[in-house]
Write a protein that holds these residues in place. Structure first.
Motif, PDB file in Angstrom:
ATOM      1  N   SER A 237      30.441  22.942  37.729  1.00 28.45           N
ATOM      2  CA  SER A 237      29.065  22.914  37.247  1.00 28.45           C
ATOM      3  C   SER A 237      28.584  24.336  36.980  1.00 28.45           C
ATOM      4  CB  SER A 237      28.156  22.225  38.264  1.00 28.45           C
ATOM      5  OG  SER A 237      28.182  22.919  39.487  1.00 28.45           O
TER       6      SER A 237
ATOM      7  N   CYS B  44      18.960  32.037  42.162  1.00 28.86           N
ATOM      8  CA  CYS B  44      17.575  31.859  42.591  1.00 28.86           C
ATOM      9  C   CYS B  44      16.793  33.124  42.228  1.00 28.86           C
ATOM     10  CB  CYS B  44      17.524  31.613  44.104  1.00 28.86           C
ATOM     11  SG  CYS B  44      15.842  31.503  44.767  1.00 28.86           S
TER      12      CYS B  44
ATOM     13  N   LEU C 127      23.633  28.875  43.076  1.00 28.06           N
ATOM     14  CA  LEU C 127      23.701  27.456  43.380  1.00 28.06           C
ATOM     15  C   LEU C 127      23.945  26.677  42.096  1.00 28.06           C
ATOM     16  CD1 LEU C 127      20.205  25.919  43.782  1.00 28.06           C
ATOM     17  CD2 LEU C 127      20.454  28.339  43.370  1.00 28.06           C
TER      18      LEU C 127
ATOM     19  N   HIS D  65      23.389  24.287  38.999  1.00 30.58           N
ATOM     20  CA  HIS D  65      22.177  24.066  38.204  1.00 30.58           C
ATOM     21  C   HIS D  65      21.504  22.740  38.552  1.00 30.58           C
ATOM     22  CE1 HIS D  65      19.726  23.201  34.611  1.00 30.58           C
ATOM     23  NE2 HIS D  65      19.554  24.512  34.614  1.00 30.58           N
ATOM     24  N   GLU D  66      22.304  21.721  38.918  1.00 26.09           N
ATOM     25  CA  GLU D  66      21.739  20.411  39.252  1.00 26.09           C
ATOM     26  C   GLU D  66      20.873  20.466  40.513  1.00 26.09           C
ATOM     27  OE1 GLU D  66      25.424  20.491  39.244  1.00 26.09           O
ATOM     28  OE2 GLU D  66      25.200  20.531  37.081  1.00 26.09           O
ATOM     29  N   GLU D  67      21.138  21.412  41.417  1.00 27.84           N
ATOM     30  CA  GLU D  67      20.391  21.510  42.670  1.00 27.84           C
ATOM     31  C   GLU D  67      19.217  22.482  42.598  1.00 27.84           C
ATOM     32  OE1 GLU D  67      23.073  22.375  45.881  1.00 27.84           O
ATOM     33  OE2 GLU D  67      24.507  20.866  45.224  1.00 27.84           O
ATOM     34  N   ALA D  68      19.070  23.183  41.494  1.00 35.44           N
ATOM     35  CA  ALA D  68      18.022  24.192  41.369  1.00 35.44           C
ATOM     36  C   ALA D  68      16.658  23.539  41.162  1.00 35.44           C
ATOM     37  CB  ALA D  68      18.334  25.124  40.203  1.00 35.44           C
TER      38      ALA D  68
ATOM     39  N   CYS E 238      16.138  28.141  44.613  1.00 35.87           N
ATOM     40  CA  CYS E 238      17.016  27.319  45.449  1.00 35.87           C
ATOM     41  C   CYS E 238      16.239  26.282  46.240  1.00 35.87           C
ATOM     42  CB  CYS E 238      17.839  28.207  46.387  1.00 35.87           C
ATOM     43  SG  CYS E 238      16.864  29.178  47.546  1.00 35.87           S
ATOM     44  N   SER E 239      14.924  26.450  46.384  1.00 37.51           N
ATOM     45  CA  SER E 239      14.112  25.477  47.121  1.00 37.51           C
ATOM     46  C   SER E 239      12.661  25.572  46.657  1.00 37.51           C
ATOM     47  CB  SER E 239      14.191  25.747  48.630  1.00 37.51           C
ATOM     48  OG  SER E 239      13.609  26.997  48.934  1.00 37.51           O
TER      49      SER E 239
END
Length: 78
Positions: free
Chosen positions: A38, A43, A50, A52-55, A64-65
Motif C-alpha cells: 500500500s 503524518c 503509515l 494511506h488507508e489508515e491515515a 496518523c490519528s
C-alpha cells in the motif's frame, strides 16, 4: 533369481512414476500472488509513516490519528 530381480526393477519404476505424479498433482496450479504494497504517507504532525488507508485526512495534510489532527489545529475537510 533373474525374474525376481526383473520384478523388483519393474516395481521400483512403477513406484517412482506414481510418486512423481503425486508430487505434480499436489503442487498448486497457480502461484500465490503477494499482496500489493500500500502507499505509505507521512503524518503531518509527528512524521510517522503509515499506510494511506489508515491515515486521517485534514485540510492541511494527513495524520496518523484524530488527536494529531486536533493538535495541529486542523479540521476535517468537507
Amino acid at each position: 533369481m533373474k525374474y525376481l530381480f526383473l520384478l523388483l526393477v519393474v516395481l521400483v519404476v512403477i513406484w517412482a512414476l506414481k510418486r512423481g505424479r503425486a508430487v505434480n498433482t499436489s503442487a498448486p496450479t497457480q502461484a500465490k500472488q503477494a499482496p500489493k504494497p500500500s502507499e505509505m504517507v507521512t503524518c503531518a504532525h509527528c512524521g510517522i509513516h503509515l499506510p494511506h488507508e489508515e491515515a486521517v485526512t485534514g485540510q492541511k495534510g494527513l495524520y496518523c490519528s484524530t488527536e494529531h489532527r486536533t493538535d495541529a489545529q486542523d479540521r476535517n475537510p468537507g
